[in-house]
Design a protein around this motif. Sequence first.
Motif, PDB file in Angstrom:
ATOM      1  N   ARG A  44     -26.253   7.950  -6.793  1.00 30.73           N
ATOM      2  CA  ARG A  44     -24.625   8.006  -7.340  1.00 30.73           C
ATOM      3  C   ARG A  44     -23.723   8.027  -6.168  1.00 30.73           C
ATOM      4  N   LYS A  45     -22.922   7.627  -7.194  1.00 31.36           N
ATOM      5  CA  LYS A  45     -21.625   6.609  -6.874  1.00 31.36           C
ATOM      6  C   LYS A  45     -20.540   7.903  -6.820  1.00 31.36           C
ATOM      7  N   ALA A  46     -19.427   7.562  -6.065  1.00 26.43           N
ATOM      8  CA  ALA A  46     -18.410   8.662  -6.123  1.00 26.43           C
ATOM      9  C   ALA A  46     -17.245   7.868  -5.944  1.00 26.43           C
ATOM     10  N   ILE A  47     -15.862   8.530  -7.207  1.00 22.64           N
ATOM     11  CA  ILE A  47     -14.892   8.586  -6.954  1.00 22.64           C
ATOM     12  C   ILE A  47     -14.166  10.202  -7.000  1.00 22.64           C
ATOM     13  N   VAL A  48     -13.164  10.012  -5.772  1.00 25.37           N
ATOM     14  CA  VAL A  48     -12.392  10.921  -5.139  1.00 25.37           C
ATOM     15  C   VAL A  48     -10.718  10.654  -4.564  1.00 25.37           C
ATOM     16  N   ILE A  49     -10.422  11.340  -6.798  1.00 24.20           N
ATOM     17  CA  ILE A  49      -8.937  11.449  -6.357  1.00 24.20           C
ATOM     18  C   ILE A  49      -8.355  12.600  -5.729  1.00 24.20           C
TER      19      ILE A  49
ATOM     20  N   LEU B  21     -11.499   3.019   1.112  1.00 26.07           N
ATOM     21  CA  LEU B  21      -9.612   3.992   1.079  1.00 26.07           C
ATOM     22  C   LEU B  21      -9.172   3.315   0.371  1.00 26.07           C
ATOM     23  N   TYR B  22      -9.209   3.704  -1.106  1.00 27.88           N
ATOM     24  CA  TYR B  22      -8.075   2.384  -2.497  1.00 27.88           C
ATOM     25  C   TYR B  22      -6.620   2.646  -2.437  1.00 27.88           C
ATOM     26  N   PRO B  23      -5.469   1.998  -1.855  1.00 28.22           N
ATOM     27  CA  PRO B  23      -3.955   2.956  -1.565  1.00 28.22           C
ATOM     28  C   PRO B  23      -3.157   2.109  -2.861  1.00 28.22           C
ATOM     29  N   ALA B  24      -2.204   2.991  -2.743  1.00 25.86           N
ATOM     30  CA  ALA B  24      -0.994   2.913  -4.106  1.00 25.86           C
ATOM     31  C   ALA B  24      -0.787   1.379  -3.562  1.00 25.86           C
ATOM     32  N   THR B  25       0.403   1.043  -4.249  1.00 25.26           N
ATOM     33  CA  THR B  25       0.736   0.278  -4.201  1.00 25.26           C
ATOM     34  C   THR B  25       2.509   0.042  -3.775  1.00 25.26           C
ATOM     35  N   ASP B  26       2.699  -0.547  -2.969  1.00 22.96           N
ATOM     36  CA  ASP B  26       3.814  -0.152  -1.353  1.00 22.96           C
ATOM     37  C   ASP B  26       5.024  -0.814  -3.057  1.00 22.96           C
ATOM     38  N   ARG B  27       5.773  -0.106  -3.557  1.00 22.69           N
ATOM     39  CA  ARG B  27       6.514  -0.084  -4.130  1.00 22.69           C
ATOM     40  C   ARG B  27       7.768  -0.744  -3.625  1.00 22.69           C
ATOM     41  N   ASN B  28       8.950  -1.916  -3.559  1.00 20.68           N
ATOM     42  CA  ASN B  28       9.923  -2.282  -3.071  1.00 20.68           C
ATOM     43  C   ASN B  28      10.838  -2.721  -3.845  1.00 20.68           C
ATOM     44  N   PHE B  29      12.288  -2.575  -3.311  1.00 21.80           N
ATOM     45  CA  PHE B  29      13.018  -4.151  -4.173  1.00 21.80           C
ATOM     46  C   PHE B  29      13.683  -5.161  -3.346  1.00 21.80           C
TER      47      PHE B  29
ATOM     48  N   ILE C 104      -4.066  10.305  -6.366  1.00 20.53           N
ATOM     49  CA  ILE C 104      -3.490  10.016  -7.798  1.00 20.53           C
ATOM     50  C   ILE C 104      -2.591   9.200  -8.357  1.00 20.53           C
ATOM     51  N   GLU C 105      -1.900   8.752  -7.580  1.00 22.91           N
ATOM     52  CA  GLU C 105      -0.674   8.088  -7.373  1.00 22.91           C
ATOM     53  C   GLU C 105      -1.130   6.425  -7.698  1.00 22.91           C
ATOM     54  N   ALA C 106      -2.487   6.246  -6.924  1.00 25.33           N
ATOM     55  CA  ALA C 106      -2.300   5.026  -6.906  1.00 25.33           C
ATOM     56  C   ALA C 106      -4.048   4.651  -8.117  1.00 25.33           C
ATOM     57  N   ALA C 107      -4.975   6.009  -8.207  1.00 25.06           N
ATOM     58  CA  ALA C 107      -4.916   5.629  -9.629  1.00 25.06           C
ATOM     59  C   ALA C 107      -4.852   5.313 -10.608  1.00 25.06           C
ATOM     60  N   MET C 108      -3.364   6.125 -10.685  1.00 23.98           N
ATOM     61  CA  MET C 108      -2.717   5.650 -12.295  1.00 23.98           C
ATOM     62  C   MET C 108      -2.055   3.995 -12.012  1.00 23.98           C
TER      63      MET C 108
END
Length: 216
Positions: free
Chosen positions: A46-51, A74-82, A115-119
């Motif tokens: 099986r595959k795994a999703i690790v949060i 690795l699935y990274p979180a989006t880099d938030r900037n203004f 968890i940030e990247a997953a959401m």
Amino acid sequence: SLLKNNSEYQSIEYNVKSGRLPMGVLGLPLTPKAHLIHTLCAETGRKAIVITNDEATATKITADLRTMGTDAHLYPATDRNFRSEQNQSREYESRRLGVLGLVSENALDAVVCSIEAAMQLTIPKKTLTERTVVLENGKDAELDKVLNALVSAGYVRADMVEGAGQFAVRGGIADFFPPDSAQPVRIELWGDEIDTISYFELESQRRTKNIDKVEI
């Protein structure tokens, strides 16, 4: 083999295979966690999703899984900037799309993220599939259409490819660096036909390995 003869591991594997979930496994440090995930993937197919709780932990577990032989990304979180759109880096978006592309093709064993990247919301699978262009060796492909596909996918034109998300053109040669690839790709066209597709090194700009196809 260290885990397979362990009664606690056998209980965990049995519960996973039987669907007796959710199940809590407590008290493991990071590397043994990776060891457990690696063994479960190998033994169950099986595959795994690790949060994880943060990106540093996700990075560590990804490295451990890859060392053990699990194809983990690795699935990274989006880099938030203004900052303005012109100056905004697309590195994290490119890396996220690269992992999503591999997931949609069922081409990896495990995805690890905070968890940030997953959401964080992302592109629907159907949209990603529809906007993916496949280029194959020996098939027809006009250079203008290849360039349009790169621009539409968010690649930035440069004099020379130096990092992920960039592309460069010289005559009938198009170089680009896919976000899900360890090396940039070179496409050489003979008229409107793809003559060769290959990886190349950034420093020397020399080809390293021919491949049959690539996706934008």
